[in-house]
Write an enzyme that holds these catalytic residues in place. Structure first.
Site, mmCIF file in Angstrom:
data_model
loop_
_atom_site.group_PDB
_atom_site.id
_atom_site.type_symbol
_atom_site.label_atom_id
_atom_site.label_comp_id
_atom_site.label_asym_id
_atom_site.label_seq_id
_atom_site.Cartn_x
_atom_site.Cartn_y
_atom_site.Cartn_z
ATOM 1 N N TYR A 156 -6.172 5.211 -7.149
ATOM 2 C CA TYR A 156 -6.245 5.124 -5.694
ATOM 3 C C TYR A 156 -7.589 4.565 -5.289
ATOM 4 C CZ TYR A 156 -5.872 6.145 -0.753
ATOM 5 O OH TYR A 156 -5.829 6.018 0.610
ATOM 6 N N TYR A 183 0.828 -1.209 0.000
ATOM 7 C CA TYR A 183 0.000 0.000 0.000
ATOM 8 C C TYR A 183 0.860 1.257 0.000
ATOM 9 C CZ TYR A 183 -3.593 3.327 1.437
ATOM 10 O OH TYR A 183 -4.460 4.388 1.514
#
Lengths: 381, 148
Positions: free
Chosen positions: A336, A286
Site C-alpha cells: 500500500y 486504486y
C-alpha cells in the site's frame, strides 16, 4: 495539447515490507535514485517535482539530497489515494508546455506502524467536514466505503462472493510477484468468507495492506525520451476530477452518492483520448478497498452500471480476462503506497517486463481513489 | 491516539445553529433564504444562487435508511468500547435527497452500544433521537420507527 508529448522513462522502488528500517526520506531517496538510474538520467538534470500534500518528505529535502538542478516547477496534489495521477499529470503538463524538462514524482510511506494510520490521529474536537461523520461512528475510510458498498449491493445485487473475486484475483497476481508482500500467501474463497469483518460488509481481505516502501517515476519530453535507453511510456491523456458538491470522503450528500468523482474524471479523460475503454489492454485501479475497483470499472466505462461484480466474478480481471487489472497484486496484496505501486506496474506492463506480463499490452488505464477527488491517466507505448 | 470519543466543534458560524437545536431535541436543516435550497451539511454560500443569507427550518426527523456500516476493531478505544454499533446514512422524509449520518440508537438514553444490525433493511423507517454526550453536544442518531 498534452497528448503523447511527455513520457515516463524511469521507474524505481524500494523493497516493500511490513516494517523497513530506513526513514521515509531514505526510502524516497532510494526509490528516486533507482528511477533515475533506470532512465539513465543524472539527478542534476531534474528540474521539476510533483508529489502528494500528504507526502512527509518535503520537495526541498528531496532536491538537496538527490542533488537536483534548479527546479522550475513543483506541485503537490491533495486527497491521498486520489493524488498520484494528478501529480504525474501536473508534471506532464509542465513538461509538455515547455516549463520544465525532466520531472520526478514520488511517494514514500511507512504505514506498517499502526500509529501512522491517519484516522488514529483524529482530534478530540473535529472542526472540518469530518465532523459530520467521525463523531457519529464512521471513523475510518473503510467505514465510509462500507456504507457505499452496502448500498451498491442493494441496488445492483452484488454478492460477497462476487466481491471476493477482486481480492482473490489480485492475491493470485501477488503470488506470482517476487516483490509483493503476499507473494507466498495464497488466498481462497473459503478463507475470504471466513475473514473477520473490519466494517461489515467489508472483511479484512477487502482492505489494503499496512506497509512500508517508496516508489518513484521519471518523466521527460517524448522527444528527449526517444534518445534514452528504456522504451518510453507516453502520457496519452490525463484528467483530475471532483464531482459537484463532493464532500471528502463520506460523499453521501450529492444527488447520487454512487456517482463518484471518477465519473467526472472519466468523461474528461476519454474526451482527450484516442483510445477508448474498449482499447485498453490492462488497468491499474486504486484499491484501498476492493469495492473501489468495481466502482471504477463502471465509472470508466469498462462495464455498464451494476455489472462490474459479474465481470470480476467471470474472471475478466485475471491474466486471460477482458481487462487484466492490478496485475502486481495492487494495494490489497502487493504493497500500500497510495497507488504509486500501481503506476509503476502500469509502466512495467507497457514495457513488457511485468511479473505477470499481459501479452502485447499497449494501453493502460491508471485510475485513483474512487471515493475522493481523484485523477486518471491513459498510458500507452 | 485520543482515548475519548471525538466530538464536533459546535461554535462555528456556519453550523452553530444546527448543534444548538440538537441540545433542545430539534433537528434543523439549513436553507437558502434567497432561493430556498435546502442543504446538508451546512454551507456559507448557496451553491445554486450564491446568496449568503440562510434560514434554519425544522425537520420532522423521520427518514429512511439509505445504508449503514457495522465497524469493528481496530478502532479508537472509545468506539471499540461501543461495539457492536451501527452507523447509518438516512434520507430525510421531508427533505428528499438530504442525507444525514448518525448512529442507530438503543434504549431511552440514546446509547449506540450494542445495536443488533441483523434485522435492518434498506428503506426501513427511522426517527431521529439525540444522545447528550457533552455539555454542548447532543448528537443526532436514529431509532427504528414504530410500525404504522
Amino acid at each position: 495539447m498534452l497528448k503523447d508529448r511527455s513520457a515516463i522513462v524511469g521507474v524505481g522502488c524500494t523493497a516493500f515490507a511490513k516494517n523497513l528500517a530506513e526513514s521515509e526520506l531514505e526510502l524516497a531517496c532510494g526509490a528516486i535514485k533507482a528511477a533515475l538510474d533506470d532512465a539513465g538520467i543524472a539527478p542534476r538534470e531534474v528540474d521539476a517535482v510533483a508529489s502528494f500534500t500528504q507526502e512527509e518528505t518535503p520537495e526541498f529535502e528531496i532536491a538537496r539530497n538527490l542533488g537536483f538542478g534548479e527546479l522550475h516547477a513543483f506541485s503537490q496534489v491533495a486527497h491521498g489515494g486520489g493524488a498520484i495521477c494528478g501529480a504525474v499529470g501536473q508534471a506532464a503538463v509542465a513538461v509538455a508546455a515547455g516549463v520544465a524538462r525532466t520531472a520526478v514524482v514520488w511517494r514514500a510511506r511507512k504505514r506498517g506502524d499502526p500509529s501512522k494510520r491517519q484516522w488514529a490521529a483524529v482530534r478530540a474536537r473535529v472542526s472540518d467536514h469530518w465532523k459530520w461523520s467521525r463523531p457519529h461512528g464512521l471513523l475510518r475510510p473503510v467505514d465510509e466505503v462500507a456504507v457505499l458498498a452496502r448500498r451498491y449491493m442493494h441496488e445492483y445485487g452484488l454478492t460477497r462472493e462476487q466481491l471476493a473475486s477482486v481480492a482473490l484475483t489480485q492475491r493470485a497476481y501477488a503470488n506470482a510477484n517476487p516483490g509483493a508482500l503476499m507473494r507466498g500467501r495464497p488466498l481462497d474463497l473459503e478463507s475470504y468468507m471466513a475473514g473477520r469483518m473490519i466494517s461489515d460488509p467489508l472483511c479484512i481481505f477487502d482492505n489494503c495492506l499496512e506497509s512500508d516502501g517508496a516508489a518513484a517515476i521519471v518523466l521527460t519530453s517524448t522527444e528527449r525520451a526517444r534518445d534514452l535507453c528504456r522504451p518510453p511510456v507516453l502520457i496519452h491523456a490525463f484528467s483530475q476530477g471532483m464531482s459537484r458538491q463532493h464532500q471528502l470522503m463520506s460523499d453521501y450528500h450529492g444527488a447520487d452518492p454512487l456517482r463518484s468523482s471518477s465519473w467526472a474524471t472519466a468523461a474528461n479523460l476519454w474526451r482527450q483520448s484516442d483510445i477508448g475503454p474498449d482499447g485498453l489492454d490492462v488497468a491499474q485501479i486504486y484499491d484501498a478497498f476492493s469495492p473501489m475497483v468495481l466502482f471504477c470499472l463502471e465509472a470508466y466505462g469498462v462495464c455498464a452500471r451494476g455489472e462490474a461484480g459479474a465481470f470480476a466474478a467471470a474472471g475478466e480481471l485475471g491474466p486471460g480476462g477482458r481487462l487484466p487489472t492490478n496485475t502486481s497484486g495492487g494495494s490489497l496484496s502487493e504493497v500500500y503506497l497510495h497507488g504509486a505501486n500501481l503506476l509503476v506496474e502500469a509502466v512495467r506492463q507497457l514495457r513488457g517486463e511485468a511479473a505477470t506480463q499481459i501479452e502485447g499490452a499497449r494501453a493502460c488505464l491508471v485510475a485513483t481513489c474512487d471515493s475522493t477527488p481523484n485523477g486518471a491517466l491513459i498510458l500507452r507505448r | 491516539m485520543i482515548e475519548e470519543r471525538p466530538l464536533p466543534t459546535t461554535d462555528e458560524p456556519v453550523d452553530a445553529a444546527f448543534w444548538r437545536a440538537n441540545l433542545e431535541g430539534r433537528l434543523l436543516v439549513q436553507t437558502c433564504a434567497a432561493c430556498g435550497l435546502a442543504r446538508h451539511p451546512p454551507r456559507a454560500m448557496c451553491p445554486d444562487c450564491q446568496s449568503m443569507a440562510v434560514e434554519w427550518r425544522a425537520a420532522s426527523g423521520r427518514g429512511r435508511l439509505w445504508s449503514w456500516a457495522v465497524p469493528a476493531p481496530p478502532l479508537l478505544p472509545a468506539f471499540a468500547a461501543l461495539t457492536p454499533y451501527v452507523t447509518a446514512v438516512v434520507e430525510l422524509d421531508d427533505y428528499p435527497g438530504l442525507r444525514l449520518v448518525g448512529p442507530m440508537l438503543v434504549g431511552k438514553a440514546g446509547d449506540m452500544a450494542g445495536f443488533d444490525a441483523s434485522a435492518l433493511r434498506i428503506g426501513q423507517a427511522v426517527q431521529v433521537g439525540f444522545s447528550r454526550i457533552a455539555e454542548d453536544v447532543a448528537l443526532p442518531g436514529w431509532r427504528l420507527a414504530d410500525p404504522q
